[in-house]
Design a protein around this motif. Structure first.
Motif, PDB file in Angstrom:
ATOM      1  N   ASN A  38      19.794 -35.795  35.436  1.00 55.12           N
ATOM      2  CA  ASN A  38      19.370 -35.121  33.932  1.00 55.12           C
ATOM      3  C   ASN A  38      19.853 -33.863  33.335  1.00 55.12           C
ATOM      4  O   ASN A  38      19.160 -33.640  33.622  1.00 55.12           O
ATOM      5  CB  ASN A  38      17.629 -35.587  34.014  1.00 55.12           C
ATOM      6  CG  ASN A  38      17.623 -35.774  32.152  1.00 55.12           C
ATOM      7  OD1 ASN A  38      18.608 -35.775  31.363  1.00 55.12           O
ATOM      8  ND2 ASN A  38      16.330 -35.549  31.504  1.00 55.12           N
ATOM      9  N   LEU A  39      20.493 -33.878  33.174  1.00 51.45           N
ATOM     10  CA  LEU A  39      21.189 -32.472  32.791  1.00 51.45           C
ATOM     11  C   LEU A  39      20.852 -32.460  31.339  1.00 51.45           C
ATOM     12  O   LEU A  39      20.745 -31.146  30.767  1.00 51.45           O
ATOM     13  CB  LEU A  39      22.933 -32.661  32.722  1.00 51.45           C
ATOM     14  CG  LEU A  39      23.594 -32.785  33.775  1.00 51.45           C
ATOM     15  CD1 LEU A  39      24.821 -32.705  33.250  1.00 51.45           C
ATOM     16  CD2 LEU A  39      22.980 -31.824  34.912  1.00 51.45           C
ATOM     17  N   VAL A  97      25.367 -38.228  34.115  1.00 51.57           N
ATOM     18  CA  VAL A  97      26.217 -36.868  33.963  1.00 51.57           C
ATOM     19  C   VAL A  97      26.771 -36.720  32.900  1.00 51.57           C
ATOM     20  O   VAL A  97      26.623 -35.907  31.530  1.00 51.57           O
ATOM     21  CB  VAL A  97      27.327 -36.698  35.105  1.00 51.57           C
ATOM     22  CG1 VAL A  97      27.740 -34.850  34.472  1.00 51.57           C
ATOM     23  CG2 VAL A  97      26.103 -36.245  36.412  1.00 51.57           C
ATOM     24  N   THR A 100      24.246 -37.328  29.820  1.00 49.00           N
ATOM     25  CA  THR A 100      23.275 -36.683  29.530  1.00 49.00           C
ATOM     26  C   THR A 100      23.611 -35.488  29.250  1.00 49.00           C
ATOM     27  O   THR A 100      23.271 -35.080  27.988  1.00 49.00           O
ATOM     28  CB  THR A 100      22.292 -35.919  30.731  1.00 49.00           C
ATOM     29  OG1 THR A 100      22.851 -35.530  31.918  1.00 49.00           O
ATOM     30  CG2 THR A 100      20.777 -37.522  31.166  1.00 49.00           C
ATOM     31  N   PHE A 101      25.174 -35.197  29.618  1.00 41.98           N
ATOM     32  CA  PHE A 101      25.802 -34.015  28.719  1.00 41.98           C
ATOM     33  C   PHE A 101      25.485 -33.931  27.586  1.00 41.98           C
ATOM     34  O   PHE A 101      25.800 -33.443  26.354  1.00 41.98           O
ATOM     35  CB  PHE A 101      27.166 -33.328  28.833  1.00 41.98           C
ATOM     36  CG  PHE A 101      28.008 -32.828  29.277  1.00 41.98           C
ATOM     37  CD1 PHE A 101      27.573 -31.279  29.185  1.00 41.98           C
ATOM     38  CD2 PHE A 101      29.068 -33.080  28.308  1.00 41.98           C
ATOM     39  CE1 PHE A 101      28.005 -30.608  29.333  1.00 41.98           C
ATOM     40  CE2 PHE A 101      29.971 -32.113  27.950  1.00 41.98           C
ATOM     41  CZ  PHE A 101      29.286 -30.772  28.177  1.00 41.98           C
ATOM     42  N   GLU A 221      20.399 -24.118  29.020  1.00 41.27           N
ATOM     43  CA  GLU A 221      21.579 -24.823  29.925  1.00 41.27           C
ATOM     44  C   GLU A 221      21.615 -23.817  31.584  1.00 41.27           C
ATOM     45  O   GLU A 221      21.680 -23.806  32.623  1.00 41.27           O
ATOM     46  CB  GLU A 221      23.390 -24.536  29.381  1.00 41.27           C
ATOM     47  CG  GLU A 221      23.912 -25.602  29.223  1.00 41.27           C
ATOM     48  CD  GLU A 221      22.629 -25.988  27.384  1.00 41.27           C
ATOM     49  OE1 GLU A 221      21.801 -25.363  27.324  1.00 41.27           O
ATOM     50  OE2 GLU A 221      23.632 -26.978  26.674  1.00 41.27           O
ATOM     51  N   LEU A 224      18.950 -24.159  33.509  1.00 41.87           N
ATOM     52  CA  LEU A 224      18.703 -25.541  34.405  1.00 41.87           C
ATOM     53  C   LEU A 224      19.622 -25.358  35.377  1.00 41.87           C
ATOM     54  O   LEU A 224      19.105 -25.991  36.455  1.00 41.87           O
ATOM     55  CB  LEU A 224      19.607 -26.618  33.331  1.00 41.87           C
ATOM     56  CG  LEU A 224      20.411 -28.203  33.919  1.00 41.87           C
ATOM     57  CD1 LEU A 224      18.785 -29.001  34.012  1.00 41.87           C
ATOM     58  CD2 LEU A 224      20.290 -28.999  33.059  1.00 41.87           C
ATOM     59  N   ILE A 225      20.395 -24.895  35.253  1.00 46.16           N
ATOM     60  CA  ILE A 225      21.253 -24.368  36.626  1.00 46.16           C
ATOM     61  C   ILE A 225      20.211 -23.784  37.671  1.00 46.16           C
ATOM     62  O   ILE A 225      20.634 -24.415  38.474  1.00 46.16           O
ATOM     63  CB  ILE A 225      22.851 -23.434  36.519  1.00 46.16           C
ATOM     64  CG1 ILE A 225      23.692 -24.244  35.470  1.00 46.16           C
ATOM     65  CG2 ILE A 225      23.041 -23.360  37.547  1.00 46.16           C
ATOM     66  CD1 ILE A 225      24.413 -23.896  34.712  1.00 46.16           C
ATOM     67  N   LEU A 228      18.463 -26.742  38.784  1.00 41.60           N
ATOM     68  CA  LEU A 228      18.696 -27.543  40.504  1.00 41.60           C
ATOM     69  C   LEU A 228      18.941 -26.488  41.843  1.00 41.60           C
ATOM     70  O   LEU A 228      18.954 -27.389  42.732  1.00 41.60           O
ATOM     71  CB  LEU A 228      20.120 -27.475  39.467  1.00 41.60           C
ATOM     72  CG  LEU A 228      20.151 -28.813  38.611  1.00 41.60           C
ATOM     73  CD1 LEU A 228      21.618 -29.090  37.824  1.00 41.60           C
ATOM     74  CD2 LEU A 228      19.703 -30.002  38.912  1.00 41.60           C
TER      75      LEU A 228
END
Length: 305
Positions: A38-39, A97, A100-101, A221, A224-225, A228
């Motif tokens: 889930n991006l 990907v 969700t992107f 964004e 989120l990175i 992860l």
């Protein structure tokens, strides 16, 4: 380096870590149990911040703003799960990907249309606007409140996963969802609940981060990175691992950004240290992830199966 400065930065790292945990807790369950990439999780964090800022603007109550962020993100998460995500569970990760992107782009444009392109500011509540005395030095009360909220959520998550029937079903569903469904458990409802709870925690993180960051389009964004990275270091599917890894990443990132340029100044020219220090500091968490993957590919605290 004074002990006061070191303690302040350790607390800042702890505060950053618990914010990362609020994001990582929900995402690691969705990724580890539902095997869904889930991006758009960072977009739910961003929407929570906007919900909180809007509610605070109209009510003047920070408590109501946090509740609005959590409720709004929960409803939005359940809506996304019903409309789009549920149709993708059986699809390939590449489809997850791409879909969700696309949602990330959609939400970024949505907030520009609704709230504009300029940052929105969420004020620190008055009762948390001061400082508290910790071991002889003053630390911002609001940042300390973030630490407390994160620890409360961590304890609640541990109790939910390890001490309740719902947690038992979640753990069983991670191992053999077909068998759990055969025993009469509504896996569809369980997945929706997990996705909604993850969205709610992301919204809570956005609301808590709003007063110390500018609320703006695209704010989800970068975090989120890092989230992860936390999940990979802690172990995919492990809430306990997400908690410890978030604290490790938060402290490493904070101390690296503050002290690495100072250390480089001792061995290189000041101009080089000021330029290279921040760049190297931003790489620390990724180097940490690479070391963990080389040593323990399953993560430091993998979920028990």
């Amino acid at each position: 380096m004074s002990s006061t400065v070191l303690l302040a930065q350790l607390l800042n790292g702890l505060q950053y870590g618990v914010l990362l945990f609020l994001l990582a807790a929900g995402l690691t369950l969705v990724f580890g149990i539902m095997s869904f990439v889930n991006l758009a999780h960072g977009s739910l964090y961003m929407m929570g911040a906007y919900f909180a800022a809007t509610a605070f603007q109209y009510t003047g109550s920070f408590g109501l703003a946090v509740l609005a962020a959590m409720a709004g993100s929960l409803v939005l998460g359940l809506l996304l799960e019903f409309v789009a995500v549920a149709r993708l569970y059986r699809r390939d990760h590449l489809d997850h990907v791409l879909a969700t992107f696309g949602l990330v782009l959609f939400f970024n444009e949505l907030v520009r249309i609704v709230w504009g392109s300029q940052p929105v500011f969420l004020q620190v509540p008055e009762f948390l606007g001061g400082a508290i005395d910790i071991g002889g030095f003053n630390y911002p009360a609001y940042r300390f409140a973030i630490i407390v909220v994160g620890l409360v959520v961590a304890i609640g998550s541990w109790v939910l996963i390890n001490k309740t029937r719902v947690g038992m079903l979640i753990r069983a569903g991670a191992v053999n969802p077909a068998m759990v469904a055969a025993l009469g458990v509504n896996i569809r409802l369980l997945n929706a609940m997990l996705f909604g709870v993850g969205a709610m925690l992301a919204g809570l993180a956005g609301a808590m981060a709003g007063p110390i960051l500018s609320v703006q389009s695209g704010m989800g964004e970068s975090v989120l990175i890092t989230t992860l990275v936390v999940i990979v270091i802690g172990g995919i599917g492990s809430v306990t691992g997400a908690f410890y890894a978030a604290l490790i990443v938060g402290v490493v990132d904070t101390l690296g950004r503050v002290f690495l340029p100072l250390i480089l100044r001792q061995v290189t020219e000041r101009s080089f240290a000021d330029a290279a220090g921040p760049a190297l500091a931003s790489m620390l968490v990724y180097l940490l992830m690479a070391v963990v993957l080389a040593w323990r590919p399953q993560g430091l605290f993998p979920a028990l199966r």
